[in-house]
Design a protein around this motif. Structure first.
Motif, PDB file in Angstrom:
ATOM      1  N   PRO A  86      32.329  53.131  38.034  1.00  0.00           N
ATOM      2  CA  PRO A  86      32.846  51.781  38.233  1.00  0.00           C
ATOM      3  C   PRO A  86      34.032  51.776  39.209  1.00  0.00           C
ATOM      4  N   VAL A  87      34.101  50.749  40.029  1.00  0.00           N
ATOM      5  CA  VAL A  87      35.190  50.605  40.992  1.00  0.00           C
ATOM      6  C   VAL A  87      36.121  49.500  40.488  1.00  0.00           C
ATOM      7  N   PRO A  88      37.395  49.815  40.260  1.00  0.00           N
ATOM      8  CA  PRO A  88      38.341  48.762  39.854  1.00  0.00           C
ATOM      9  C   PRO A  88      38.600  47.787  40.998  1.00  0.00           C
ATOM     10  N   HIS A  89      38.818  46.520  40.658  1.00  0.00           N
ATOM     11  CA  HIS A  89      39.053  45.497  41.667  1.00  0.00           C
ATOM     12  C   HIS A  89      40.290  44.673  41.347  1.00  0.00           C
ATOM     13  N   ALA A  90      40.969  44.243  42.397  1.00  0.00           N
ATOM     14  CA  ALA A  90      42.020  43.239  42.292  1.00  0.00           C
ATOM     15  C   ALA A  90      41.412  41.934  42.800  1.00  0.00           C
ATOM     16  N   ILE A  91      41.720  40.841  42.120  1.00  0.00           N
ATOM     17  CA  ILE A  91      41.112  39.557  42.448  1.00  0.00           C
ATOM     18  C   ILE A  91      42.220  38.523  42.605  1.00  0.00           C
ATOM     19  N   CYS A  92      42.263  37.879  43.767  1.00  0.00           N
ATOM     20  CA  CYS A  92      43.262  36.846  44.015  1.00  0.00           C
ATOM     21  C   CYS A  92      42.802  35.548  43.366  1.00  0.00           C
ATOM     22  N   THR A  93      43.651  34.995  42.517  1.00  0.00           N
ATOM     23  CA  THR A  93      43.301  33.752  41.828  1.00  0.00           C
ATOM     24  C   THR A  93      43.471  32.528  42.717  1.00  0.00           C
ATOM     25  N   SER A  94      44.058  32.724  43.895  1.00  0.00           N
ATOM     26  CA  SER A  94      44.242  31.608  44.812  1.00  0.00           C
ATOM     27  C   SER A  94      43.083  31.507  45.813  1.00  0.00           C
ATOM     28  N   CYS A  95      42.836  32.578  46.561  1.00  0.00           N
ATOM     29  CA  CYS A  95      41.780  32.542  47.591  1.00  0.00           C
ATOM     30  C   CYS A  95      40.478  33.184  47.124  1.00  0.00           C
ATOM     31  N   HIS A  96      40.483  33.802  45.944  1.00  0.00           N
ATOM     32  CA  HIS A  96      39.312  34.437  45.328  1.00  0.00           C
ATOM     33  C   HIS A  96      38.849  35.692  46.057  1.00  0.00           C
ATOM     34  N   ARG A  97      39.710  36.249  46.907  1.00  0.00           N
ATOM     35  CA  ARG A  97      39.381  37.505  47.589  1.00  0.00           C
ATOM     36  C   ARG A  97      39.319  38.626  46.552  1.00  0.00           C
ATOM     37  N   ILE A  98      38.351  39.509  46.725  1.00  0.00           N
ATOM     38  CA  ILE A  98      38.184  40.658  45.835  1.00  0.00           C
ATOM     39  C   ILE A  98      38.337  41.907  46.688  1.00  0.00           C
ATOM     40  N   PHE A  99      39.121  42.867  46.214  1.00  0.00           N
ATOM     41  CA  PHE A  99      39.225  44.109  46.959  1.00  0.00           C
ATOM     42  C   PHE A  99      39.365  45.284  45.997  1.00  0.00           C
ATOM     43  N   PRO A 100      38.826  46.452  46.401  1.00  0.00           N
ATOM     44  CA  PRO A 100      38.890  47.630  45.526  1.00  0.00           C
ATOM     45  C   PRO A 100      40.318  48.164  45.461  1.00  0.00           C
ATOM     46  N   ILE A 101      40.661  48.715  44.309  1.00  0.00           N
ATOM     47  CA  ILE A 101      41.970  49.334  44.133  1.00  0.00           C
ATOM     48  C   ILE A 101      41.778  50.730  43.557  1.00  0.00           C
ATOM     49  N   ALA A 120      33.811  51.602  19.981  1.00  0.00           N
ATOM     50  CA  ALA A 120      32.991  52.431  20.873  1.00  0.00           C
ATOM     51  C   ALA A 120      32.976  51.791  22.258  1.00  0.00           C
ATOM     52  N   ALA A 121      33.750  52.363  23.175  1.00  0.00           N
ATOM     53  CA  ALA A 121      33.892  51.793  24.517  1.00  0.00           C
ATOM     54  C   ALA A 121      32.682  52.105  25.393  1.00  0.00           C
ATOM     55  N   ALA A 122      32.278  51.110  26.156  1.00  0.00           N
ATOM     56  CA  ALA A 122      31.247  51.294  27.180  1.00  0.00           C
ATOM     57  C   ALA A 122      31.967  51.693  28.468  1.00  0.00           C
ATOM     58  N   ASP A 123      31.224  51.835  29.543  1.00  0.00           N
ATOM     59  CA  ASP A 123      31.861  52.145  30.824  1.00  0.00           C
ATOM     60  C   ASP A 123      32.810  51.012  31.191  1.00  0.00           C
ATOM     61  N   PRO A 124      33.982  51.346  31.691  1.00  0.00           N
ATOM     62  CA  PRO A 124      34.983  50.312  31.960  1.00  0.00           C
ATOM     63  C   PRO A 124      34.670  49.493  33.206  1.00  0.00           C
ATOM     64  N   ARG A 125      35.159  48.294  33.199  1.00  0.00           N
ATOM     65  CA  ARG A 125      35.123  47.420  34.371  1.00  0.00           C
ATOM     66  C   ARG A 125      36.532  46.855  34.471  1.00  0.00           C
ATOM     67  N   ILE A 126      37.283  47.339  35.441  1.00  0.00           N
ATOM     68  CA  ILE A 126      38.681  46.945  35.554  1.00  0.00           C
ATOM     69  C   ILE A 126      38.813  45.867  36.618  1.00  0.00           C
ATOM     70  N   GLU A 127      39.334  44.726  36.208  1.00  0.00           N
ATOM     71  CA  GLU A 127      39.579  43.606  37.108  1.00  0.00           C
ATOM     72  C   GLU A 127      40.996  43.126  36.844  1.00  0.00           C
ATOM     73  N   ILE A 128      41.827  43.180  37.866  1.00  0.00           N
ATOM     74  CA  ILE A 128      43.209  42.748  37.729  1.00  0.00           C
ATOM     75  C   ILE A 128      43.394  41.495  38.571  1.00  0.00           C
ATOM     76  N   TYR A 129      43.848  40.436  37.916  1.00  0.00           N
ATOM     77  CA  TYR A 129      44.009  39.149  38.576  1.00  0.00           C
ATOM     78  C   TYR A 129      45.454  38.944  39.002  1.00  0.00           C
ATOM     79  N   GLY A 130      45.642  38.307  40.133  1.00  0.00           N
ATOM     80  CA  GLY A 130      46.978  38.022  40.640  1.00  0.00           C
ATOM     81  C   GLY A 130      46.873  37.275  41.955  1.00  0.00           C
ATOM     82  N   ILE A 131      47.931  37.362  42.737  1.00  0.00           N
ATOM     83  CA  ILE A 131      47.990  36.667  44.024  1.00  0.00           C
ATOM     84  C   ILE A 131      48.122  37.708  45.133  1.00  0.00           C
ATOM     85  N   CYS A 132      47.225  37.649  46.118  1.00  0.00           N
ATOM     86  CA  CYS A 132      47.250  38.612  47.231  1.00  0.00           C
ATOM     87  C   CYS A 132      48.448  38.346  48.137  1.00  0.00           C
ATOM     88  N   LYS A 133      48.761  39.301  48.982  1.00  0.00           N
ATOM     89  CA  LYS A 133      49.936  39.173  49.851  1.00  0.00           C
ATOM     90  C   LYS A 133      49.828  37.988  50.813  1.00  0.00           C
TER      91      LYS A 133
END
Length: 140
Positions: A86-101, A120-133
């Motif tokens: 799994p690839v962790p992603h950062a997601i901008c809550t303003s413009c909805h841009r998604i990028f790997p971190i 019992a954890a499954a494979d993780p899906r990491i999504e961190i929400y915030g505001i891009c630069k």
């Protein structure tokens, strides 16, 4: 024969033009909705319909070649090429841009969840929400 075509053969799926185009598009980058995949592939094949793209994305996900995620408040399912980890992603809550971190869970997190929380954890899906630069600069 390309690696994409070999992947389809390995999963015992027909090597259709639509499937090859979808996989090549998603192998290049970030999670996309079926509509976004459609926009990207119709440049190469104007005969494809949105429903064909959607059905093929679902079939490829069912066979483990794509992973599905529902990110952001729009509720759209997004598809991502399954690279095996799994690839962790950062997601901008303003413009909805998604990028790997590049962040990782601590080693042994599954065992800790099992022992401390009886979970019992499954494979993780990491999504961190915030505001891009860019949106921060615009004051969004």
């Amino acid at each position: 024969m390309s690696n994409i075509e070999q992947l389809l053969m390995d999963k015992k799926m027909k090597r259709t033009k639509a499937r090859v185009l979808i996989l090549k598009t998603l192998a290049k980058g970030l999670p996309l909705s079926a509509g976004e995949v459609f926009e990207a592939v119709r440049v190469k094949d104007t005969q494809l319909s949105l429903s064909t793209v959607y059905r093929n994305c679902e079939a490829l996900a069912e066979h483990g070649l794509l992973s599905r995620s529902t990110t952001m408040s729009d509720g759209l399912t997004r598809y991502e090429f399954d690279h095996g980890t799994p690839v962790p992603h950062a997601i901008c809550t303003s413009c909805h841009r998604i990028f790997p971190i590049d962040i990782h869970l601590e080693e042994g997190y599954k065992e800790k969840l099992s022992q401390e929380y009886d979970f019992a954890a499954a494979d993780p899906r990491i999504e961190i929400y915030g505001i891009c630069k860019d949106c921060q600069k615009k004051g969004n």
